[in-house]
Design a protein around this motif. Sequence first.
Motif, short mmCIF file in Angstrom:
data_model
loop_
_atom_site.label_atom_id
_atom_site.label_comp_id
_atom_site.label_asym_id
_atom_site.label_seq_id
_atom_site.Cartn_x
_atom_site.Cartn_y
_atom_site.Cartn_z
N PHE A 115 2.91 5.97 -5.69
CA PHE A 115 2.65 6.05 -7.13
C PHE A 115 1.38 6.85 -7.40
O PHE A 115 1.31 7.65 -8.33
CB PHE A 115 2.51 4.65 -7.73
CG PHE A 115 3.81 3.89 -7.83
CD1 PHE A 115 5.00 4.46 -7.42
CD2 PHE A 115 3.84 2.60 -8.34
CE1 PHE A 115 6.20 3.77 -7.52
CE2 PHE A 115 5.02 1.90 -8.45
CZ PHE A 115 6.20 2.48 -8.03
N TYR A 116 0.35 6.61 -6.57
CA TYR A 116 -0.93 7.30 -6.74
C TYR A 116 -0.76 8.81 -6.59
O TYR A 116 -1.27 9.59 -7.40
CB TYR A 116 -1.94 6.77 -5.73
CG TYR A 116 -3.21 7.57 -5.65
CD1 TYR A 116 -4.20 7.44 -6.64
CD2 TYR A 116 -3.43 8.48 -4.62
CE1 TYR A 116 -5.37 8.18 -6.58
CE2 TYR A 116 -4.60 9.22 -4.56
CZ TYR A 116 -5.56 9.07 -5.54
OH TYR A 116 -6.70 9.81 -5.49
N ARG A 117 0.00 9.22 -5.56
CA ARG A 117 0.20 10.65 -5.34
C ARG A 117 0.97 11.28 -6.50
O ARG A 117 0.64 12.39 -6.96
CB ARG A 117 0.95 10.88 -4.02
CG ARG A 117 0.11 10.58 -2.78
CD ARG A 117 0.79 11.12 -1.53
NE ARG A 117 2.08 10.50 -1.28
CZ ARG A 117 2.25 9.39 -0.58
NH1 ARG A 117 1.19 8.76 -0.05
NH2 ARG A 117 3.45 8.87 -0.38
N ARG B 182 0.83 -1.20 0.00
CA ARG B 182 0.00 0.00 0.00
C ARG B 182 0.86 1.26 0.00
O ARG B 182 0.54 2.23 -0.68
CB ARG B 182 -0.94 0.00 1.21
CG ARG B 182 -1.92 1.17 1.21
CD ARG B 182 -2.80 1.18 2.46
NE ARG B 182 -3.73 0.07 2.45
CZ ARG B 182 -3.69 -0.97 3.28
NH1 ARG B 182 -2.72 -1.03 4.19
NH2 ARG B 182 -4.57 -1.94 3.22
N SER C 129 -1.34 14.37 -13.16
CA SER C 129 -2.60 14.46 -13.89
C SER C 129 -3.32 15.78 -13.62
O SER C 129 -3.90 16.38 -14.52
CB SER C 129 -3.51 13.29 -13.50
OG SER C 129 -2.94 12.06 -13.88
N ASP D 3 1.19 10.18 -9.65
CA ASP D 3 0.36 10.20 -10.85
C ASP D 3 -0.75 11.24 -10.75
O ASP D 3 -1.07 11.93 -11.73
CB ASP D 3 -0.26 8.81 -11.09
CG ASP D 3 0.78 7.79 -11.52
OD1 ASP D 3 1.85 8.20 -12.01
OD2 ASP D 3 0.52 6.59 -11.37
N THR D 4 -1.35 11.35 -9.55
CA THR D 4 -2.42 12.31 -9.36
C THR D 4 -1.92 13.74 -9.52
O THR D 4 -2.57 14.58 -10.16
CB THR D 4 -3.05 12.13 -7.97
OG1 THR D 4 -3.58 10.81 -7.84
CG2 THR D 4 -4.18 13.13 -7.74
N GLY E 172 2.19 1.72 -3.47
CA GLY E 172 1.06 2.06 -4.33
C GLY E 172 0.56 3.48 -4.09
O GLY E 172 0.23 4.21 -5.03
N GLU E 173 0.50 3.88 -2.81
CA GLU E 173 0.04 5.24 -2.49
C GLU E 173 1.03 6.28 -3.00
O GLU E 173 0.63 7.36 -3.46
CB GLU E 173 -0.12 5.39 -0.97
CG GLU E 173 -1.30 4.63 -0.38
CD GLU E 173 -2.63 5.25 -0.77
OE1 GLU E 173 -2.65 6.39 -1.26
OE2 GLU E 173 -3.66 4.57 -0.59
#
Length: 567
Positions: free
Chosen positions: A211-213, A205, A219, A215-216, A208-209
């Motif tokens: 990467f999420y931050r 997690r 974006s 990418d977000t 993954g988090e």
Amino acid sequence: MGIGALTVMNAVLPLAIAYVGKRIVDAVVAHDAHATWQWVLAELGLVATLAGATQALSLVRRIVGARLGLDINVAILEKATTLELRHFEDPEFYDRLTKARREASSRPLSVITRAFQMLQSVISLFGYAALLLRFSGWAVAALLLAAIPATVAEMRFSTHAFRLRNWRSPESRKLMYLEYVLSNDEHAKEVKLFGLGSHLLTRYRDIGELFYREDTDLSKRAAKWAYVLSLLATLTFYGCYASMALSAVRGTLTLGDLTLGMVAFRQGQQAFQSLLSAFGGMVEDNLYMSNLFAYLAPLSPVPVPVPVPASALPPARAGIHFDNVGFRYPGREEWALRHVNVIIPERQSLALVGQNGAGKTTFIKLLTRLYEPTEGRILLDGKDLRDWDEADLRRRIGVVFQDFAQYQFTARENVGLGSIDDLEDIDQVGRAVSKGGAEAVVAGLKQGLETPLGRWFADGVELSGGQWQKIALARAFMREGADILVLDEPTAALDAEAEHAVFERFRELTRDKTSILISHRFPTVRMADRILVIEHGKVVEEGTHDALLAQNGRYAHLFSLQAQGYL
């Protein structure tokens, strides 16, 4: 050719539809019912043709994509079969392989698709520009200039995205590995028993988090600039729209001309934006394709071993000769083996003894030419291993490593893969099963040799560790032409009695062959004609079991320690 023809059709037909739309409006304004019906039917035919061309182009792209994806993946795996063991153990090269595989199924097709998209956009753009020139040259200039800023921003953010994903490739592999550990049967027992699920899931997690931050954030910034710059294109469109509408009010443009102008300007603007977007996308695709090209590029040559003086030992004309051999793993400073001078005469059995990490398995990797010596040389029948054809060399050697493979295939295939040319020879497979002591294992399978092993596929049967090892031993015995057999602790999952039985059979079956075995169990080791004791990459003792005990050295110490466990 098919994609090219369909692309041209998809570019030209909207131009025709736009022109026919103008004629319909003009016919309606003129109250000409006959002409109106003619042009409506013409537009219907054009729209139906365009729909068919669009579907056909989509179909051809899917077919070409499937073909191209398969061919690229085959090329990647074909290259993988030519790699040496050092490449798979090199994290940097493995990252390169991961990045190539990640984009292999989509990026090559995307390059082709975008190229034809650019062709379609160019044709459409020139067509709409020709229509607009009837009304205003500055409208054409506005059409071209308004889409540039948004496209430049898109290209910039695409490059940022590529660099971000390339930079974090090692972390991506960690993420995939954690997912694998948490979701496969190989690790399930320990994950449950040791309560590892929560800890590993937290690590998954966290990555993954992150990467999420990342990418977000990227974006959001891309979306903000896309919105701001798209407003520029929108304002330009409505400026031209207002100008043409006022011209129609003044009577200098017909209603049909106004309709055609608006369609031409909007569609032309979209065609130019699509052209620039396709160009930007192609730049991004080529960045990702560089990973594929880097992987498929010719490999750098293996460094030439450092010449060292030959040892005083005479080269063996029949047998194996390690002549002052030293080896360092790529990227390591410490020596895994150094100054190894060993002769293994033909038909002799040799046992290797030493602590874990002493260099025993490295010795076997060098003998089987999975690696080449950093210094010195290894001779087989008086010929340097480097001068042997690899296929010929490996046909002479049968090996079972401690971490042997468990193929999710049938039992026959698991055994037969030991000699791929004889995979379909049931008699030879049966002999190998018998020599490997796996007869009882096969007899207990419902479909015998045709039973799928492992749990990955339907009807698969999972074996115990000891049963898998017997199948692996049988695989080694498939090479009936091999005159050198190596067992690198493949019986670790067997009990002492079962291991002793395996090596008794092994000794009987290899009386006319050269055999090398690695084991931590001394009742097994003492069966060998000769024993090498390896410590810290060097051979520290050599001799028979009785002679080494009489020396009262390292071997005798290890033997006494193990013997105490049986008191």
